[in-house]
Design a protein around this motif. Structure first.
Motif, PDB file in Angstrom:
ATOM      1  N   ARG A 128     -24.207  -3.400  -6.886  1.00 25.83           N
ATOM      2  CA  ARG A 128     -22.363  -3.625  -6.761  1.00 25.83           C
ATOM      3  C   ARG A 128     -21.774  -2.225  -6.350  1.00 25.83           C
ATOM      4  O   ARG A 128     -21.233  -1.973  -5.660  1.00 25.83           O
ATOM      5  N   GLN A 138     -26.583 -12.588  -5.636  1.00 30.63           N
ATOM      6  CA  GLN A 138     -26.073 -13.116  -6.765  1.00 30.63           C
ATOM      7  C   GLN A 138     -26.613 -14.687  -6.786  1.00 30.63           C
ATOM      8  O   GLN A 138     -26.761 -15.088  -7.795  1.00 30.63           O
ATOM      9  N   ASP A 139     -26.822 -15.270  -5.595  1.00 31.86           N
ATOM     10  CA  ASP A 139     -27.412 -16.666  -5.706  1.00 31.86           C
ATOM     11  C   ASP A 139     -28.634 -16.756  -5.906  1.00 31.86           C
ATOM     12  O   ASP A 139     -28.877 -17.783  -7.042  1.00 31.86           O
ATOM     13  N   SER A 188     -23.788 -11.399  -1.906  1.00 28.33           N
ATOM     14  CA  SER A 188     -23.637 -12.647  -2.255  1.00 28.33           C
ATOM     15  C   SER A 188     -25.117 -13.432  -2.358  1.00 28.33           C
ATOM     16  O   SER A 188     -25.521 -14.239  -3.262  1.00 28.33           O
ATOM     17  N   ALA A 193     -21.391  -7.748   2.212  1.00 27.97           N
ATOM     18  CA  ALA A 193     -20.778  -8.720   1.092  1.00 27.97           C
ATOM     19  C   ALA A 193     -21.804  -9.935   1.237  1.00 27.97           C
ATOM     20  O   ALA A 193     -21.989 -10.707  -0.066  1.00 27.97           O
ATOM     21  N   ARG A 194     -22.308 -10.256   2.307  1.00 27.05           N
ATOM     22  CA  ARG A 194     -23.156 -11.578   2.188  1.00 27.05           C
ATOM     23  C   ARG A 194     -24.429 -11.155   1.910  1.00 27.05           C
ATOM     24  O   ARG A 194     -25.057 -11.964   0.810  1.00 27.05           O
TER      25      ARG A 194
END
Length: 622
Positions: free
Chosen positions: A154, A59-60, A56, A52-53
């Motif tokens: 994803r 996405q960042d 993320s 998940a990190r």
């Protein structure tokens, strides 16, 4: 004791001891296995967190790239640069921690390949912009290659998560079975211990008597505990009832206190005005202004109470929150003063929401003023927009919050912050941390009521000495039949007036309200007809063909205002209608939302509000 009986006792004791040792050994083995399974469970959880990190961070990186493409400011690349630095380390840690797991080798390799491809795609668009090739960068973005990579990432993350969830379920089931076996072993060991003790002390009457006494004492203690628990439940029930009464008392006391203050201003101003007029003095306008101010404050208090109760009529429209917040910037800077630095962070690709623009403006302004008050020596106020998704997990932990997609409007300050106890009471009516006369305690209550009535959610994040962030989540609007509105601007135009050739029919069953409303229309220049109810109104409409507008109360005996309007429109299809009422729920408001075809003016209203609403209704097509 005979020798053969003693030998039989020794044999029985030996058998029990052997069984007890065996059960203890098996239990210790199961405990060791349980600890190993728990360690495996922790590794699975750590894997999910790292995956998940990693996603993320991707996405960042994409967020930073979008900000840079839109603004071409280097500062927007900070999330991208941080992601580039950390993704490799996260990927190495994932491979290292799971190198013995054949099941994860292929998905992690695929995730690594997609992450590298995504970073390369982002780097290419950034380089194109730096080379002043913005069109080429835009064309590359529009190929949707980046979106496909993110969708692929994803998909891999979800695949890993689903796989780990299955493994977790199996491990948890195994841990549960092992725990049952451990518990059974402990119980069996306990039973054998009791048997061993019974065999050891069976010849001692005193020890049996002591055991009986201990059992009686235990039963007595159990009864005492049960009695104490029952007493505790009764006290908790009484406490809950007391807290409810305290809340009702606080609300009632707050309303009475504020209304008494406002009525005192109105009554005192009118008394002084009467005395001045009787003496023939002309210096009385300040008393008129005082009475109007007190009445307006009372109307505002009522509006805020209705907002908290989620019963004020709303007129929602599709809203572009980026344009809305941008349009409020000047208003906020003027309101908050020069010591507060106002910053706006507007998200790209923001969804639209469906909300009442005037209530949304009031909510943002309320939160901004609260933030200013928390920064007496100045500071920074940040208003941020974004897209947000609240999942089923979040909804389950927050009662009354549906899962789904939301538009986020966040108002953050760098002020003094709130304790958890203060934050828990922040939305209570008439609760305020400000000094006497510096706040009604209804600002946040009004915001809370508006957000909840709009189907949204509001959350407080605060730390003492660090500041507070108020996050408003409003449901995403999926329709496309209406144009989004921008922030409502206060009109500086003069009050519109009518002409005698425009005839207004005022229908009001309260004689005083009817008389005052008719006088207000005449003062604005209109010709006025009056009716004390629907029956008389329909007679007048049948007799007069020159009526241009029907101004009707909604709640009346025999026939409500909506029914009257429908009957009047059958006789006069082109008739304009404006509804008014002091009630919050009625024939023209459903579930707190105004019907689309309704011109509505809430009581009490000012002359200016009446003039603008009627002028708008008369100019409305159809």
């Amino acid at each position: 004791m005979p020798i053969f009986l003693r030998k039989r006792s020794i044999v029985s004791l030996s058998v029990v001891l052997i069984l007890l040792v065996g059960i203890i050994g098996a239990t210790l083995f199961l405990v060791a296995r349980l600890q190993e399974d728990q360690a495996n469970l922790q590794r699975s959880l750590a894997l999910e967190l790292r995956v998940a990190r990693l996603f993320s961070l991707l996405q960042d990186a994409e967020t930073g790239q979008r900000g840079f493409l839109l603004t071409q400011k280097q500062s927007y690349l900070d999330p991208y640069d941080r992601a580039v630095r950390e993704i490799g380390g996260e990927m190495d840690a994932l491979r290292e921690n799971n190198r013995d797991d054949d099941r994860l080798r292929q998905p992690l390799a695929a995730l690594d390949e997609v992450a590298k491809a995504k970073l390369a795609e982002l780097r290419k668009t950034i380089d194109l912009v730096r080379e002043a090739k913005s069109d080429a960068a835009a064309a590359l973005v529009q190929t949707d290659e980046g979106k496909k990579l993110m969708d692929r990432a994803r998909e891999i993350v979800r695949s890993i998560d689903a796989s780990e969830q299955q493994v977790l379920a199996e491990r948890q089931a195994y841990i549960l079975r092992t725990a049952h076996l451990v518990r059974s072993g402990i119980i069996l060991a306990l039973l054998l211990s009791i048997l061993l003790g019974a065999l050891t002390i069976r010849d001692s009457q005193k020890q049996f008597a002591a055991a009986d006494d201990a059992n009686a004492a235990l039963q007595l203690a159990n009864r005492k505990i049960q009695d104490e628990m029952a007493q505790k439940e009764r006290l908790e029930h009484q406490l809950r009832q007391s807290q409810k009464l305290d809340a009702i008392g606080q609300l009632t006391g707050g309303i009475a206190h504020d209304f008494n203050n406002m009525l005192a201003v109105v009554i005192s101003s009118l008394n002084l005005l009467k005395r001045r007029v009787e003496r023939g003095d002309t210096d009385f306008m300040k008393f008129v202004d005082g009475a109007l101010d007190g009445a307006q404050r009372a109307a505002t208090l009522t509006h805020r109470l209705l907002a908290f109760a989620r019963q004020q009529p709303l007129a929602p429209q599709p809203v572009d929150c980026n344009a809305f917040v941008g349009g409020m910037s000047d208003l906020l800077r003027r309101t908050l003063g020069e010591t507060i630095k106002v910053e706006t962070v507007l998200a790209g690709g923001l969804w639209r929401t469906f909300a009442d623009p005037s209530e949304l403006e009031s909510a943002i302004l309320n939160l901004a003023v609260n933030g200013r008050d928390a920064m007496p020596n100045g500071g920074r106020l940040t208003i941020e927009t974004g897209n947000a998704s609240l999942d089923e997990d979040y909804a389950a932990r927050h009662v009354g919050v549906p899962d789904g997609q939301y538009v986020l409007v966040s108002v953050s300050d760098t002020g003094t912050g709130m304790t958890p106890e203060t934050a828990a009471k922040a939305f209570d009516p008439f609760f305020t941390t400000k000094g006497p006369g510096k706040g009604t305690g209804l600002g946040l209550s009004q915001v809370f009521g508006f957000v909840k009535q709009s189907g949204g959610h509001i959350k407080i994040y605060s730390e003492i000495g660090q500041g507070t962030s108020m996050k408003i989540y409003l449901p995403r609007f999926f329709g496309d039949d209406l144009e989004p509105v921008r922030t409502p601007a206060a009109s500086a135009a003069p009050i519109p007036t009518g002409t005698p050739d425009i005839v207004v029919l005022v229908v009001e069953d309260d004689e005083r309200m009817q008389r005052l409303t008719a006088e207000a229309f005449r003062d604005l220049g209109y010709s006025v007809l009056q009716a004390d109810g629907p029956k008389m109104a329909l007679q007048i409409i049948a007799e007069r063909a020159d009526i241009d507008l029907l101004f009707t109360d909604v709640v009346m005996p025999d026939m409500n205002g909506r029914q009257l309007a429908e009957a009047a429109l059958k006789a006069r299809p082109g008739l304009k209608v404006v509804y008014t009422t002091g009630f919050s729920r009625n024939a023209v408001i459903h579930n707190g939302v105004l019907d689309r075809d309704v011109n509505f003016l809430a009581k009490p209203f000012t002359l200016e509000q009446l003039a603008r609403k009627v002028a708008a209704a008369l100019s409305r097509a159809g």
